[in-house]
Design an enzyme around this catalytic site. Structure first.
Site: not given
Length: 348
Positions: A64, A112, A135, A143
């Site tokens: 992202g 992502g 992350e 995620d």
């Protein structure tokens, strides 16, 4: 120039992420466009297979747009929460897609980028693949369904990948269960062309090769032993006691956000046995809590904004992160819950 391109070639629907200067990092507009187009193609009899790839030569997707997330945090905005809600619905759609969904996981495939590829049905890696969920380096937690994917990896290899945030090879991705096939990068254009007229299965079969050995698989013994613990301090202690590569992994972990490490470990344990939609709902709860904490913002600042690589984590050590603090990340969000289950009928 559009940030994501869509075209039909023969019976193939092609999605090209088109931000090569940012290694095709995902924006909200890209996610919404993909949701709309993939939903349309799911009902289009002229499209038999979908291909997702990245523009440029650096990778499919570096994740992202974390600078946008950082700016949103500084403004105390809602854009990141809205972005994640759409992104997670896209991940769910991809996992349930009614047609072969082919992802070219060439070059960088991080965060992502894993979400738009590893939930697909035909996942292709190359000798250039560098993938992973990094992350914890920026004070965040895996995620886009990454906690579920890594919880299903052999033994404790997924726990190792999640806590260290290591960049993994294509062979490692195959071992972890994040990918299905190894194809040399030079063959990808020909494979894409074959997908226009052949079935996905027949096209891939023409180009697939035996992958190199996975370095991660070779380390299974000490990984499974050390990461079997459910306590982060104990894991670090076991790694240090094992010495060598294990001890190096311990030092990697203690340099990450202590809060992110503990919440990541708890996420991996809690997600076992859940559906992808339930996992994404859990990740959404955790993610919104990360937005209001100090470490996520500090991690992005240190790695991407100021680039001093010297984050000041608060708390600064694993021992200072209490079980109650970790549990708080998983508390229900009330009317802000993602509720993906009730949205399943919206797509496909």
């Amino acid at each position: 120039m559009a940030e994501v391109l869509f075209e039909k070639r023969g019976h193939l629907g092609v999605v090209t992420l088109n931000r090569p200067q940012a290694v095709n990092a995902l924006t909200s507009g890209m996610v919404h466009a993909m949701l709309e187009q993939l939903t349309a193609w799911a009902d289009d009899d002229a499209v038999k297979t979908v291909l997702v790839r990245g523009a440029g030569d650096r990778g499919l997707c570096a994740g992202g747009d974390i600078v946008a997330i950082y700016d949103d945090m500084l403004r105390h905005g809602d854009q990141t929460a809205d972005f994640w809600a759409a992104e997670y619905r896209l991940n769910s759609l991809i996992s349930r897609y009614p047609k072969p969904y082919v992802a070219f996981m060439d070059g960088l495939v991080l965060g992502g980028g894993v979400g738009i590829s590893a939930h697909g049905s035909v996942r292709v890696v190359t000798e250039r693949t560098r993938t992973g969920m990094p992350e914890t380096t920026i004070g965040f937690v895996p995620d886009v369904g990454g906690t579920l994917l890594l919880s299903r990896s052999p033994g404790e290899s997924g726990t190792h990948a999640a806590l260290t945030g290591a960049h993994l090879s294509g062979a490692d991705a195959l071992f972890l269960g994040l990918a299905d096939h190894f194809v040399p990068s030079e063959s990808l254009p020909a494979l894409a062309e074959a997908l226009e007229s052949s079935t996905a299965e027949a096209a891939v079969e023409r180009f697939v090769q035996e992958p190199p050995a996975s370095g991660l698989e070779a380390q299974r013994e000490w990984i499974d032993d050390a990461y079997a613990a459910d306590d982060a301090e104990e894991i670090v202690g076991r790694l240090r006691a094992a010495g060598g590569e294990a001890a190096a992994a311990a030092e990697t972990i203690v340099a990450k956000s202590p809060t992110a490490v503990k919440v990541t470990l708890e996420s991996l344990r809690r997600v076992r046995g859940l559906s992808l939609e339930e996992a994404l709902e859990q990740e959404y709860r955790v993610g919104l809590r990360c937005l209001t904490g100090a470490d996520f913002r500090e991690g992005i600042r240190a790695q991407v904004v100021d680039k001093d690589r010297k984050p000041q984590w608060k708390p600064a050590s694993l021992a200072e992160v209490s079980p109650a603090a970790v549990a708080g990340f998983f508390a229900p969000l009330g009317d802000r819950e993602l509720k993906l289950h009730s949205k399943e009928s919206d797509h496909v």
